[in-house]
Each structure stands twice: as C-alpha cells, then as structure tokens.
Scaffold this motif. Sequence first.
Motif, PDB file in Angstrom:
ATOM      1  N   LYS A 217      40.677  29.869  36.099  1.00  0.00           N
ATOM      2  CA  LYS A 217      41.272  29.473  34.820  1.00  0.00           C
ATOM      3  C   LYS A 217      40.625  30.169  33.627  1.00  0.00           C
ATOM      4  N   LYS A 218      39.659  31.042  33.930  1.00  0.00           N
ATOM      5  CA  LYS A 218      38.995  31.867  32.905  1.00  0.00           C
ATOM      6  C   LYS A 218      38.323  31.043  31.802  1.00  0.00           C
ATOM      7  N   PHE A 219      37.811  29.869  32.163  1.00  0.00           N
ATOM      8  CA  PHE A 219      37.108  29.046  31.171  1.00  0.00           C
ATOM      9  C   PHE A 219      35.864  29.750  30.652  1.00  0.00           C
ATOM     10  N   TYR A 220      35.297  30.662  31.446  1.00  0.00           N
ATOM     11  CA  TYR A 220      34.092  31.387  31.037  1.00  0.00           C
ATOM     12  C   TYR A 220      34.362  32.276  29.823  1.00  0.00           C
ATOM     13  N   GLU A 221      35.633  32.563  29.556  1.00  0.00           N
ATOM     14  CA  GLU A 221      35.963  33.387  28.388  1.00  0.00           C
ATOM     15  C   GLU A 221      35.759  32.620  27.080  1.00  0.00           C
ATOM     16  N   VAL A 222      35.824  31.289  27.141  1.00  0.00           N
ATOM     17  CA  VAL A 222      35.748  30.482  25.923  1.00  0.00           C
ATOM     18  C   VAL A 222      34.591  29.479  25.975  1.00  0.00           C
ATOM     19  N   LYS A 277      29.018  34.024  45.310  1.00  0.00           N
ATOM     20  CA  LYS A 277      29.118  35.278  44.577  1.00  0.00           C
ATOM     21  C   LYS A 277      29.368  35.075  43.076  1.00  0.00           C
ATOM     22  N   LEU A 278      29.825  33.888  42.714  1.00  0.00           N
ATOM     23  CA  LEU A 278      30.294  33.690  41.344  1.00  0.00           C
ATOM     24  C   LEU A 278      29.178  33.566  40.312  1.00  0.00           C
ATOM     25  N   VAL A 279      28.019  33.061  40.697  1.00  0.00           N
ATOM     26  CA  VAL A 279      26.938  32.935  39.715  1.00  0.00           C
ATOM     27  C   VAL A 279      26.621  34.297  39.108  1.00  0.00           C
ATOM     28  N   GLN A 280      26.481  35.317  39.958  1.00  0.00           N
ATOM     29  CA  GLN A 280      26.210  36.657  39.440  1.00  0.00           C
ATOM     30  C   GLN A 280      27.401  37.196  38.660  1.00  0.00           C
ATOM     31  N   PHE A 281      28.608  36.866  39.095  1.00  0.00           N
ATOM     32  CA  PHE A 281      29.823  37.291  38.393  1.00  0.00           C
ATOM     33  C   PHE A 281      29.798  36.799  36.949  1.00  0.00           C
ATOM     34  N   PHE A 282      29.443  35.521  36.768  1.00  0.00           N
ATOM     35  CA  PHE A 282      29.421  34.952  35.412  1.00  0.00           C
ATOM     36  C   PHE A 282      28.299  35.564  34.581  1.00  0.00           C
ATOM     37  N   LYS A 283      27.159  35.788  35.195  1.00  0.00           N
ATOM     38  CA  LYS A 283      26.054  36.417  34.466  1.00  0.00           C
ATOM     39  C   LYS A 283      26.455  37.814  34.008  1.00  0.00           C
ATOM     40  N   ASP A 284      27.171  38.534  34.857  1.00  0.00           N
ATOM     41  CA  ASP A 284      27.630  39.879  34.492  1.00  0.00           C
ATOM     42  C   ASP A 284      28.625  39.843  33.335  1.00  0.00           C
TER      43      ASP A 284
END
Length: 324
Positions: A217-222, A277-284
């Motif tokens: 849902k791309k919540f990390y964008e906001v 895999k997602l923790v590193q994805f978000f950090k990136d």
Amino acid sequence: MKFRYAAILGAIAALALPFSAASAQTALKWAHVYETSEPFHTESVWAAQEIEKRTNGRYHIDVFPASQLGKEADINQGLTLGTVDIIISGSSFAAREFPPIGVTYFPYTFRDADHLLAYTKSDIYKQLTKGYEEASGHHIVATTYYGTRQTTSNRPIEKCSDMLGLKMRVPDVPAYLAMPRACGANTTPIAFAEVYLALQNGTVEAQENPLTTIEAKKFYEVQKNIVLTGHIVDHLNTIVSQSRWSQLSDEDKAIFTEVMQEAAARATKKIVEREQKLVQFFKDKGVTVTEVDKADFEKAVTEKVKFEDFGYRKADWEAIRAVK
C-alpha cells in the motif's frame, strides 16, 4: 444380431460416460478478499487444482479473490447461507461466533510465525477450533500466517509512552486496539482504501499493519518511521461450511485437510521470506526502521487490558504461550 446389439449398447455406454462423470463432479465456491498476486490467492488456486486431481475430478473448485463474492463479513455469512463453500478469513470474524478463539489476536500472544505454526499443531488449537465449530457449525481446516503487525509513524517511537496522544488509524477490531490504547494513542478507524491519503494529509499520524501490507500500500512513502512493535502475529483461517463438510466422505475430508494445510504452509513460507527482505528494502528507501523493547509494550497491555473485556479466557492464552 447379438453382436450388433452389443456394439450399439457399447456405443451408448461410451457416450454416456462423459455425462455420468460430469454429473458426478461437485462444483464448489472458495471466496476471499485478497488480491490475485498474494499468496493467499495463488496457493488457494493451487489447492483447488490439487483437490480436483487427488479426488479424481469428483470436486471442481472455483476461487473468487478480491471480494468478488462480498466483503469478509459477507463471505462469512455466505457459509451459513450456502452461497459459498470455503472461505479464508481472520479469527476476528470467527470470534463473533465463538469469542474465545479471538485470544489469538491478543497482543504479544505469539512470539513469531514459528510459534503460530506450532500452535496449529497443539491441543489448544484443537480445543479452540472445535469450540468454533460447535458454535458456528463450520470447520476450520487450516491456518495461514498473514504477517506480524508493525507500526508506521511520523513520530519516532522507541517505547510505549512515546505513543501518548498519537493519532493512529487502527481497524475497529477490539484486540487490534488493545496495544495502541494501552500506550495512550488516540485511535480512529478509517476505511482501508483511505489510509494512504489520511496519512498523507495528516488526518492521522500513524497506522499498523504487516510489513508486506506497508509495502503493497506504499505507506512508507508518507511515513518517516517504521517501528517494529510486532504486537500481533496475524493469521487467517481456511474454513469449510457446515453443509459442505458434512457431505464429504471421510476419505475426501482427509484429502481436503491435507491439501489445505499444505497450501497454508506454502503461503506462510512465502510471506515469512518476503518479510525478512523488507526491513532492508525500507531502509534503502530512506525510512527509519526502529527495533523496540517489546516487553515495555507488553507490560502496558497486561496491566491495562483484561482478557474478559473481549470474551477471552486467560487460560487459553497461557496455553498458547506455553506451546513450543
């Protein structure tokens, strides 16, 4: 003459075979609310095909994803109405029929996905699913790991008290509300489709969902922060309606159970691998990912929230926690 009659009868019998085979096949409907790309759907399709194969075509199952046959409340009702035969649904809906099974959503019940899977093989799982079946008539065949619920926020959070006054979107499910409210957050239900916009425009400052949902849902964008509160190890049940389950032979019940549990294990494995895999994805992506002291959050919940407020039984919770 006899040979001619035998040949004619043989031809008629041969023509009749496809019709008798077709008439012997039972068509079933399997419904859920998840998207076609998600493991809950792809593994359901695999299971449907595998059941047809292992029953020699006695059953054909059509899988209806993405709320095609209604929202989650609708498909749960459909089990009783006979409009669906099989559904995938959360324990919060099962708890409407049998409240004690909802204890699996109480914060910090499960340590991780492995603990959840061990629970599905335990005596307490058998007791709770039997209680649901006695209350509703429907049969829980398998349980799939959905993901561990984490928190996203525009405010740094390291301990429970950091959530005081935080405007947070939480689904209107009592057990989901327990941790945020125990930590002093101001919770509000917002339709899932509207959460991104609500975070973007500041209507709310935070929300909670598994990492896979935060990504999808791309919540990390906001949101500036992802806080690994890990407060609920979420899961879904595969349920067969009372009317359908009662019509299955013991042999077919065994096949349905084996296949559906295998599908649940396959989906669980994919979700666990993706989360890792997602923790590193978000950090990136430039998002701050914070590990927290879960014991601090759990302490607030156990001090401020009573099992009885939800219709849960503490003995069930303790039995689940003791599962190794």
